[in-house]
Enzyme design. Sequence first.
Site, PDB file in Angstrom:
ATOM      1  N   ASP A   1     -11.892   1.992   3.612  1.00 60.58           N
ATOM      2  CA  ASP A   1     -12.069   0.805   4.004  1.00 60.58           C
ATOM      3  C   ASP A   1     -13.452   0.443   3.762  1.00 60.58           C
ATOM      4  O   ASP A   1     -13.861  -0.274   3.566  1.00 60.58           O
ATOM      5  CB  ASP A   1     -11.743   0.216   5.213  1.00 60.58           C
ATOM      6  CG  ASP A   1     -10.325  -0.711   5.044  1.00 60.58           C
ATOM      7  OD1 ASP A   1     -10.073  -1.187   3.887  1.00 60.58           O
ATOM      8  OD2 ASP A   1      -9.918  -0.732   5.967  1.00 60.58           O
TER       9      ASP A   1
ATOM     10  N   LYS B   1       0.756  -1.178   0.056  1.00 63.64           N
ATOM     11  CA  LYS B   1      -0.006  -0.094  -0.076  1.00 63.64           C
ATOM     12  C   LYS B   1       0.818   1.229   0.104  1.00 63.64           C
ATOM     13  O   LYS B   1       0.524   2.171  -0.723  1.00 63.64           O
ATOM     14  CB  LYS B   1      -1.004   0.093   1.308  1.00 63.64           C
ATOM     15  CG  LYS B   1      -1.923  -0.760   0.941  1.00 63.64           C
ATOM     16  CD  LYS B   1      -2.922  -1.296   2.518  1.00 63.64           C
ATOM     17  CE  LYS B   1      -3.835  -2.441   2.177  1.00 63.64           C
ATOM     18  NZ  LYS B   1      -4.293  -2.869   3.514  1.00 63.64           N
TER      19      LYS B   1
ATOM     20  N   GLN C   1      -5.245  -1.361   9.404  1.00 61.59           N
ATOM     21  CA  GLN C   1      -4.879  -2.737   9.096  1.00 61.59           C
ATOM     22  C   GLN C   1      -5.358  -3.841  10.083  1.00 61.59           C
ATOM     23  O   GLN C   1      -4.990  -3.569  11.304  1.00 61.59           O
ATOM     24  CB  GLN C   1      -3.287  -2.977   8.722  1.00 61.59           C
ATOM     25  CG  GLN C   1      -2.805  -4.057   8.133  1.00 61.59           C
ATOM     26  CD  GLN C   1      -3.549  -4.393   6.633  1.00 61.59           C
ATOM     27  OE1 GLN C   1      -3.544  -3.592   5.839  1.00 61.59           O
ATOM     28  NE2 GLN C   1      -3.979  -5.464   6.265  1.00 61.59           N
TER      29      GLN C   1
HETATM   30  N1  GUN Z   1      -6.880  -7.069   6.355  1.00 60.89           N
HETATM   31  C1  GUN Z   1      -7.158  -7.906   5.391  1.00 60.89           C
HETATM   32  N2  GUN Z   1      -7.943  -7.251   4.389  1.00 60.89           N
HETATM   33  C2  GUN Z   1      -8.152  -5.926   4.760  1.00 60.89           C
HETATM   34  C3  GUN Z   1      -8.734  -5.037   4.461  1.00 60.89           C
HETATM   35  O1  GUN Z   1      -9.476  -4.791   3.217  1.00 60.89           O
HETATM   36  N3  GUN Z   1      -8.726  -3.773   5.043  1.00 60.89           N
HETATM   37  C4  GUN Z   1      -8.042  -3.607   6.371  1.00 60.89           C
HETATM   38  N4  GUN Z   1      -7.970  -2.540   6.904  1.00 60.89           N
HETATM   39  N5  GUN Z   1      -7.290  -4.703   6.744  1.00 60.89           N
HETATM   40  C5  GUN Z   1      -7.385  -5.868   6.233  1.00 60.89           C
END
Ligand code: GUN
Length: 300
Positions: A139, A72, A116
Site C-alpha cells: 500500500d 483483490k 484493508q
Molecule cells: N481502503 C480504501 N482504500 C484503501 C487502500 O488503498 N488500501 C487499504 N489498505 N485500504 C483501503
Amino acid sequence: MKLLECSSELSPYSRKDPAPMTLIDGKVVSQLVKDRVAGEVATLKAETGKVPGLAVVQIGEDPASTVYVRNKNKTCEKMGFNNFSLHLDETTGQDELLAHIKDLNTRPEVNGILVQLPLPSTIDSQLILESLDPAKDVDGFHPVNVGYLATGGAKLVPCTPAGIIEMLDHYKIDIEGKHAVVLGRSNIVGKPMAHLLLGRNATVSICHSRTRDLPAMARSADILVAAIGRPRFVTADMVKDGAVVIDVGINRVDGKLVGDVDFDAVAEKASHITPVPGGVGPMTIAMLMSNTLEAFKRSQ
Ligand code: GUN
C-alpha cells in the site's frame, strides 16, 4: 449525453467547443498494467518456479471492504499470484492482529501485505501500518515508504495515485511545468498524489476543507485531481477550459455510483476526464499487483 458511445481513446465528444475531449479509460489502462504484470509472473514461474505472494488482511464485514477484498483476491488468482489472505472476525483485537502481521512479515513466500482500511475503532490503524515490514508494504503507507516518496527515492508507492500517473502517461499528458491542483489531503490519495506530481515537475497545490476560495484554486488547475469524497462537488465553473480532470471519488447516491466531479457538465470543458465508474477505480488493484511483483523482485 453521447459519451457512452465514444471509444476509449481520442473520443471526440459532441459539444460546441471544437477541441476534442478524451475519456480516460481506466479499464483499458488497468488491463495493460495487469497484462504486463501477469506476463512477468508467468515468465518468473517458468524460469524459477516461484511467483509473488500477496496477503490481504480484512477484519469484520464492512460491505465496501468486502467487495474490494473479494476483487483483490480474484485478481490475485487470475494473475497467477499466491494468495495468503486472512479474513478475521470483527472481534479481533489489536494484539491478535499484530501477531498475524508479525507472522506474515517473517514468511518468505509472502511478498506483499495489505491491511484493508478502515479498521475497527478499537484498533490503532497507524500502529498497525507501522508494524508491517516496509519491504512488504504494498500500500506504501508505512512511514518509511512515505519518507522515500517524499525524498524522491520512492520504493512502494500508494496504489491509487500511482495508477493516476500511469493513466496520465498512457494518454501522453504532459505533467512537467503544469499547475496540478489536488483536492483532498488524505494519506491514501491526496498527499502521495501531490508528491508524485511534484516528482514529475508539476507545480502542485493541495486544497482542503479550510482552503480559502477553493473554486478559484481549482479553476487555475491544468491538472485537477478530486479526492474529497463529496458527490459531484467539482462543478463546471470550477474547471478551466481544456483542463485534465481526474475523479477519485466513489460515492453512492440513490443506489448509483458517482464521483466527486459533476461529470456531464465538466466533460464539456475538460480536455481529458475520467468517468466513475471505469476511471481511477480499476487502476488501484492493477497497481497493487504491480507493487506486489515489485516487492517480490526486490526480495530476490
Ligand atoms: N481502503 C480504501 N482504500 C484503501 C487502500 O488503498 N488500501 C487499504 N489498505 N485500504 C483501503
